[in-house]
Scaffold this motif. Structure first.
Motif, PDB file in Angstrom:
ATOM      1  N   THR A 151       0.834  -1.200   0.000  1.00  0.00           N
ATOM      2  CA  THR A 151       0.000   0.000   0.000  1.00  0.00           C
ATOM      3  C   THR A 151       0.871   1.253   0.000  1.00  0.00           C
ATOM      4  O   THR A 151       0.604   2.217  -0.735  1.00  0.00           O
ATOM      5  CB  THR A 151      -0.922   0.002   1.231  1.00  0.00           C
ATOM      6  N   LEU A 152       1.917   1.256   0.819  1.00  0.00           N
ATOM      7  CA  LEU A 152       2.842   2.390   0.821  1.00  0.00           C
ATOM      8  C   LEU A 152       3.524   2.539  -0.530  1.00  0.00           C
ATOM      9  O   LEU A 152       3.724   3.655  -1.031  1.00  0.00           O
ATOM     10  CB  LEU A 152       3.885   2.207   1.930  1.00  0.00           C
ATOM     11  N   ALA A 153       3.888   1.405  -1.146  1.00  0.00           N
ATOM     12  CA  ALA A 153       4.504   1.448  -2.472  1.00  0.00           C
ATOM     13  C   ALA A 153       3.521   1.990  -3.501  1.00  0.00           C
ATOM     14  O   ALA A 153       3.891   2.756  -4.396  1.00  0.00           O
ATOM     15  CB  ALA A 153       4.976   0.050  -2.886  1.00  0.00           C
ATOM     16  N   GLY A 154       2.232   1.621  -3.386  1.00  0.00           N
ATOM     17  CA  GLY A 154       1.228   2.115  -4.319  1.00  0.00           C
ATOM     18  C   GLY A 154       1.027   3.609  -4.215  1.00  0.00           C
ATOM     19  O   GLY A 154       0.785   4.288  -5.222  1.00  0.00           O
ATOM     20  N   LEU A 155       1.134   4.147  -3.002  1.00  0.00           N
ATOM     21  CA  LEU A 155       0.993   5.588  -2.816  1.00  0.00           C
ATOM     22  C   LEU A 155       2.211   6.344  -3.321  1.00  0.00           C
ATOM     23  O   LEU A 155       2.162   7.567  -3.485  1.00  0.00           O
ATOM     24  CB  LEU A 155       0.777   5.896  -1.336  1.00  0.00           C
ATOM     25  N   SER A 156       3.298   5.637  -3.565  1.00  0.00           N
ATOM     26  CA  SER A 156       4.524   6.279  -4.025  1.00  0.00           C
ATOM     27  C   SER A 156       4.342   6.954  -5.379  1.00  0.00           C
ATOM     28  O   SER A 156       4.885   8.033  -5.620  1.00  0.00           O
ATOM     29  CB  SER A 156       5.648   5.240  -4.115  1.00  0.00           C
ATOM     30  N   GLY A 157       3.564   6.328  -6.273  1.00  0.00           N
ATOM     31  CA  GLY A 157       3.386   6.889  -7.611  1.00  0.00           C
ATOM     32  C   GLY A 157       2.810   8.284  -7.615  1.00  0.00           C
ATOM     33  O   GLY A 157       3.400   9.216  -8.178  1.00  0.00           O
ATOM     34  N   PRO A 158       1.625   8.501  -6.996  1.00  0.00           N
ATOM     35  CA  PRO A 158       1.074   9.847  -6.956  1.00  0.00           C
ATOM     36  C   PRO A 158       1.997  10.861  -6.296  1.00  0.00           C
ATOM     37  O   PRO A 158       2.036  12.025  -6.699  1.00  0.00           O
ATOM     38  CB  PRO A 158      -0.215   9.668  -6.140  1.00  0.00           C
ATOM     39  N   ILE A 159       2.748  10.406  -5.286  1.00  0.00           N
ATOM     40  CA  ILE A 159       3.661  11.326  -4.607  1.00  0.00           C
ATOM     41  C   ILE A 159       4.768  11.782  -5.556  1.00  0.00           C
ATOM     42  O   ILE A 159       5.086  12.972  -5.647  1.00  0.00           O
ATOM     43  CB  ILE A 159       4.266  10.655  -3.362  1.00  0.00           C
ATOM     44  N   MET A 160       5.380  10.835  -6.291  1.00  0.00           N
ATOM     45  CA  MET A 160       6.465  11.208  -7.195  1.00  0.00           C
ATOM     46  C   MET A 160       5.960  12.062  -8.344  1.00  0.00           C
ATOM     47  O   MET A 160       6.636  12.987  -8.790  1.00  0.00           O
ATOM     48  CB  MET A 160       7.175   9.975  -7.736  1.00  0.00           C
ATOM     49  N   ASN A 161       4.733  11.781  -8.826  1.00  0.00           N
ATOM     50  CA  ASN A 161       4.182  12.574  -9.914  1.00  0.00           C
ATOM     51  C   ASN A 161       4.016  14.028  -9.513  1.00  0.00           C
ATOM     52  O   ASN A 161       4.128  14.934 -10.349  1.00  0.00           O
ATOM     53  CB  ASN A 161       2.820  12.010 -10.338  1.00  0.00           C
ATOM     54  N   ALA A 162       3.745  14.262  -8.220  1.00  0.00           N
ATOM     55  CA  ALA A 162       3.544  15.631  -7.762  1.00  0.00           C
ATOM     56  C   ALA A 162       4.855  16.332  -7.396  1.00  0.00           C
ATOM     57  O   ALA A 162       4.896  17.565  -7.315  1.00  0.00           O
ATOM     58  CB  ALA A 162       2.623  15.638  -6.543  1.00  0.00           C
ATOM     59  N   THR A 163       5.931  15.567  -7.206  1.00  0.00           N
ATOM     60  CA  THR A 163       7.181  16.153  -6.727  1.00  0.00           C
ATOM     61  C   THR A 163       7.754  17.175  -7.696  1.00  0.00           C
ATOM     62  O   THR A 163       8.099  18.307  -7.304  1.00  0.00           O
ATOM     63  CB  THR A 163       8.224  15.040  -6.479  1.00  0.00           C
ATOM     64  N   ASP A 164       7.885  16.794  -8.970  1.00  0.00           N
ATOM     65  CA  ASP A 164       8.512  17.690  -9.946  1.00  0.00           C
ATOM     66  C   ASP A 164       7.765  19.004 -10.059  1.00  0.00           C
ATOM     67  O   ASP A 164       8.359  20.089 -10.033  1.00  0.00           O
ATOM     68  CB  ASP A 164       8.563  17.008 -11.324  1.00  0.00           C
ATOM     69  N   THR A 165       6.437  18.926 -10.176  1.00  0.00           N
ATOM     70  CA  THR A 165       5.648  20.144 -10.307  1.00  0.00           C
ATOM     71  C   THR A 165       5.714  20.980  -9.040  1.00  0.00           C
ATOM     72  O   THR A 165       5.797  22.216  -9.097  1.00  0.00           O
ATOM     73  CB  THR A 165       4.182  19.783 -10.624  1.00  0.00           C
ATOM     74  N   ALA A 166       5.685  20.322  -7.867  1.00  0.00           N
ATOM     75  CA  ALA A 166       5.711  21.055  -6.604  1.00  0.00           C
ATOM     76  C   ALA A 166       7.019  21.823  -6.433  1.00  0.00           C
ATOM     77  O   ALA A 166       7.022  22.973  -5.985  1.00  0.00           O
ATOM     78  CB  ALA A 166       5.513  20.092  -5.442  1.00  0.00           C
TER      79      ALA A 166
END
Length: 454
Positions: free
Chosen positions: A26-41
């Protein structure tokens, strides 16, 4: 072909053992949305509107490309889980190397065709004016990570299938942290701008593959196993792999089509509705990713049970998955209802947008209950390497969505759009539930009776 046996399945299934596997996934699955937002943030804090927009557009191109090819992870996980269940190390190794070869080849095709792919992507994403050069710079740097990104899907999926869930989680989380550190360093210390953001992601993707291989080697999964090259291109195995992959590709294409249509209709309803629906779409992605971790657990355990031909373990997997996911979905729905103001505050500092989003928040409260069973069963069918029902469920759900949305939106506006999306999600769950009994005879064929002797 000599058979090398893996460690047999020993631990009985219980809620405790299930969560022991599910929590890291579950933590690994949440990793995707987090990384997608990192660059833009990062660009939002250290850049201007044009650079932020350029990174957002460039990221979306790769999100679309890689999401379409996500079958390199899901199908690899299913095939590896079955090989582990059958205790066949040789077959498990082939289920790593075979998709790795194809993932690397597809990544190299992206490099060869990077010009037309980039031009088409930038045009479809509407990169115009000041945004265009920044989006192009991001794309031109990040495209060089395509082979590593796709091979990383295979490595992570294989580790999940082999029940190395903690290492899979550490790969995802470690990649996110490395990407964040490198992005901030390249942008603030080295002043590399948009290109630095992209190169940070490329380095993280390459590191993920290298560390993944190191983990696989150190865990001893490949020691003493020597698959021959002709085993990698075995026509029957390759055909089976691509049959599953093509079904998953159709499924993902349907999802992208529905999500793209929601974005298009949101824009037609006005800029405020577009902003509101963007928040809600991001929320549903986070919810789906969280429940997807439970789905990955179910798929891994189902694949292992089928490989071991243990109907009892398969039934235990379905039972535990249902109760775990249903209770988790209810907990998420309750959290959304109770913590609505706090959740909206994380997404937007604008009171007007937060207040408007609150009018439609009921759909996020209902969404986990509608989608949780399909998140489990999609992975169960993929773990069984029989993805045709998954494909068909999305085709049926997409048809339901496009039939109902004009009727609902005409009467209820944006509420109608979300009502159609909820029905789309519920259709996926109902279809796969009805298809589940047909999986059992194929996954557990009846053994011929031994002749009776006097």
């Amino acid at each position: 072909m000599a058979q090398h046996r893996t460690q047999p399945l020993q631990e009985p299934l219980s809620f405790g053992s299930y969560w022991k596997l599910a929590l890291p996934l579950t933590l690994a699955g949440l990793s995707g949305p987090i990384m997608n937002a990192t660059d833009t943030a990062v660009m939002g804090h250290f850049g201007d509107a044009a650079t932020m927009g350029g990174v957002a557009v460039g990221s979306q191109i790769f999100n679309t490309l890689y999401w379409l090819l996500g079958f390199f992870r899901t199908s690899t996980s299913g095939f590896a889980a079955q090989a582990r269940g059958a205790e066949d190390r040789q077959e498990a190794a082939l289920q790593l190397f075979r998709p790795l070869v194809f993932a690397g080849l597809v990544g190299c095709v992206f490099l060869l065709l990077q010009g037309p792919i980039g031009a088409t992507g930038l045009d479809l994403m509407g990169a115009r004016g000041q945004i265009e050069p920044h989006a192009a710079a991001y794309y031109e740097a990040r495209i060089w990570g395509a082979p590593a990104a796709l091979m990383g899907y295979v490595v992570a999926g294989w580790l999940i299938g082999m029940a190395e869930v903690r290492w899979a989680m550490l790969l995802y989380v470690g990649m996110d942290l490395l990407n964040l550190v490198l992005t901030v360093t390249f942008v603030t210390a080295l002043d590399l701008g948009v290109s630095g953001v992209a190169w940070a992601t490329v380095i993280a993707e390459v590191t993920k593959v290298l560390v993944g291989f190191l983990v696989i080697w150190r865990k001893g999964h490949l020691r003493g196993v020597q698959p021959r090259w002709w085993h990698l291109v075995d026509p029957h195995a390759v055909t089976r792999m691509w049959r599953v992959n093509s079904d998953v590709l159709v499924r993902t294409t349907c999802l992208l089509g529905v999500f793209g249509w929601i974005t298009r209709q949101s824009a037609l309803l006005g800029p405020e509705v577009l902003a509101v629906n963007a928040i809600l779409m991001h929320m549903q992605l986070v919810i789906s990713s969280a429940l997807g971790g439970l789905g990955n657990t179910a798929g891994m355990l189902a694949g292992q049970a089928i490989g071991a031909q243990s109907r009892e373990r398969f039934d235990d997997t379905i039972r535990l998955s249902f109760w775990t996911a249903s209770l988790s979905a209810l907990a998420i729905s309750l959290a959304c209802a109770v913590a609505q103001p706090a959740i909206l505050g994380l997404f937007t500092p604008l009171p007007s947008i937060a207040q408007m989003t609150g009018r439609y928040f009921v759909w996020m409260v209902l969404f986990p209950v509608a989608i949780f069973w399909s998140m489990i069963l999609e992975c169960v069918f993929t773990g069984a390497t029989r993805a045709a029902p998954v494909r068909n469920s999305l085709l049926a759900a997409t048809l339901v969505f496009f039939v109902t949305w004009p009727v609902f939106t005409t009467r209820w506006g944006n509420h109608g759009l979300w009502m159609a999306f909820l029905l789309f999600s519920l259709t996926r769950s109902v279809y796969l539930h009805l298809a589940l009994p047909r999986l059992l005879p194929a996954a557990f064929p009846a053994r011929p009776r031994e002749p009776v002797t006097a």
